[in-house]
Scaffold this active site. Sequence first.
Site, PDB file in Angstrom:
ATOM      1  CE  LYS B  80      -7.495  47.234  51.183  1.00 30.19           C
ATOM      2  NZ  LYS B  80      -8.310  46.365  50.273  1.00 30.19           N
ATOM      3  CB  SER B 160      -9.063  43.025  52.242  1.00 25.62           C
ATOM      4  OG  SER B 160      -8.968  43.902  51.092  1.00 25.62           O
ATOM      5  CB  SER B 184     -11.251  43.407  49.158  1.00 27.37           C
ATOM      6  OG  SER B 184     -10.828  42.182  49.768  1.00 27.37           O
TER       7      SER B 184
END
Lengths: 44, 496
Positions: B80, B160, B184
């Site tokens: 990420k 997210s 997330s």
Amino acid sequence: MASVTAAGLTMREDEVTDGGRREEILSNAPRTARGFFVVPKVIE
Amino acid sequence: VSDPSLLALTLAEARDGLARKSFSARELTAAYNNAVSEIEPLNAYITPTPERALAMADATDHRLARGEALPLDGIPIAVKDLYCTKGVLTTAASHILDGFHPPYESTVTDKLWQSGAVMLGKANLDEFAMGSSNTTSWYGPVENPWRRPGDNRPLVPGGSSGGSAAAVAARAALAATGTDTGGSIRQPASFCGIVGLKPTYGRCSRWGVVAYASSLDHPGPLTRTVRDAAIMLRAMSGHDPKDSTSAPVPVPDFEAALTGDIRGLRIGIPKEYRVEGMPAEIEELWQRGIEWLRAAGAQPAEIGLPMTKYALPTYYIIAPAEASSNLARYDGVRFGLRVEGDTLGDLYELTRAAGFGAEVRRRVLIGTYVLSAGYYDAYYLKAQRVRTLIARDFVTAFEKVDCILTPTAPSAAFTIGEKTEDPIAMYLNDVFTVPANLAGVPAIAVPVGLSSDGLPLGLQIIGRAFDEETVLRVGEVVESAAQFRCSPSFAAGGGR
């Protein structure tokens, strides 16, 4: 509650463990001069 | 063209295949590099790093030839783009971090590379991890690899960690790192039909992970199976002196906890999670989950978590408050975007106005408001007190049960553009995931079935602090009972 961690903060020896990284720290700055960050003049 | 049979392997299978020398790390990584290119239309990666991946794979092959394999040797993963990676562009999906090349590596990614993992690239996300649909990224929205049958509209992957989830589901990464502040990791895992694990607060170091809300941020893995999550978590965990909230506790062999034996375990079913307006199919899936666990010898029992209804409002005070403080550092002076102004004040204001997107500005404004002198006691201090009560709910529940079973999200994936007009509707996505962040307890999302319109739905297992082993063990039992197959409409190597 400020943190869910049950344990408190731990202590360590009061000694310098990091430093001498001026070039690395400045490497991402948009403007630098003579080893400093440069911003618009703030003294009036 | 990527090799579909290599891409179909789980992390555990790939690890064993590498050990047996059925294929080389270079072959596996080359297939995944191709897969990353192939899924470009999903916009799951911001920065692919194919050359670095091949160099790392070659290092693995040298170690394998010498018989010195590391736990994750040769496993290609996505990172990420909230984790700082030394010398590799790190953006947090924000315009304000333009051109930022960290001079250091985050602790978690450093541990992964020390374990032999291979970096495929940096995955897209909501800007500063603020969002539940991966539509707030400066680099554009990520598309879910799943679509509703007979409906060609692109769907959100959740957020997210949407790029991480889409990449793993579309077979363009064997696993990915994510971060979970209010759901997330778990919500995008659920929307994409994969596994997402939020560990206990303090289990994985936050050092070098761009901060959103420090007391709620949890690094963790997204994977295709529960076993893969156990393998990843072990490599990502461990005490880190550089993060004062990192827990000095031993790291168990999480994979060894997957015994399949949950006989006698007490499973809490919280009645407060039957929220109004929840689709009947999610309720049915939840019931099915309860029956699977009962059939495996566990004892489901209804419990109360009476503070649940205060979790979302509490979260949306504490998280923006911490965000407004954490994001004060982005000012155009030391790194990232700079918009010149006549005075230093102008420079700050112009840089921040140009650099932050609408959702980030909204949360900074809310956070600044709840922390301001006249409102601090009424909002922030009150929220901190309610947080204590929410955490106490879990402590009380875990006196009676060993873990808790709930749905992961109140809906399946929605179309891109839906819900973006109404921030409150977007915030409701996190109704089942936020409490575990406020309490710091571990929780896993496991895909278990399809909605009536053919999209993945998941169940969540929440456990005691530092008892990821029970969470994983129960998760694996749910996984094998569900027999869910991740078959998105679009995947590298030909999909289904």
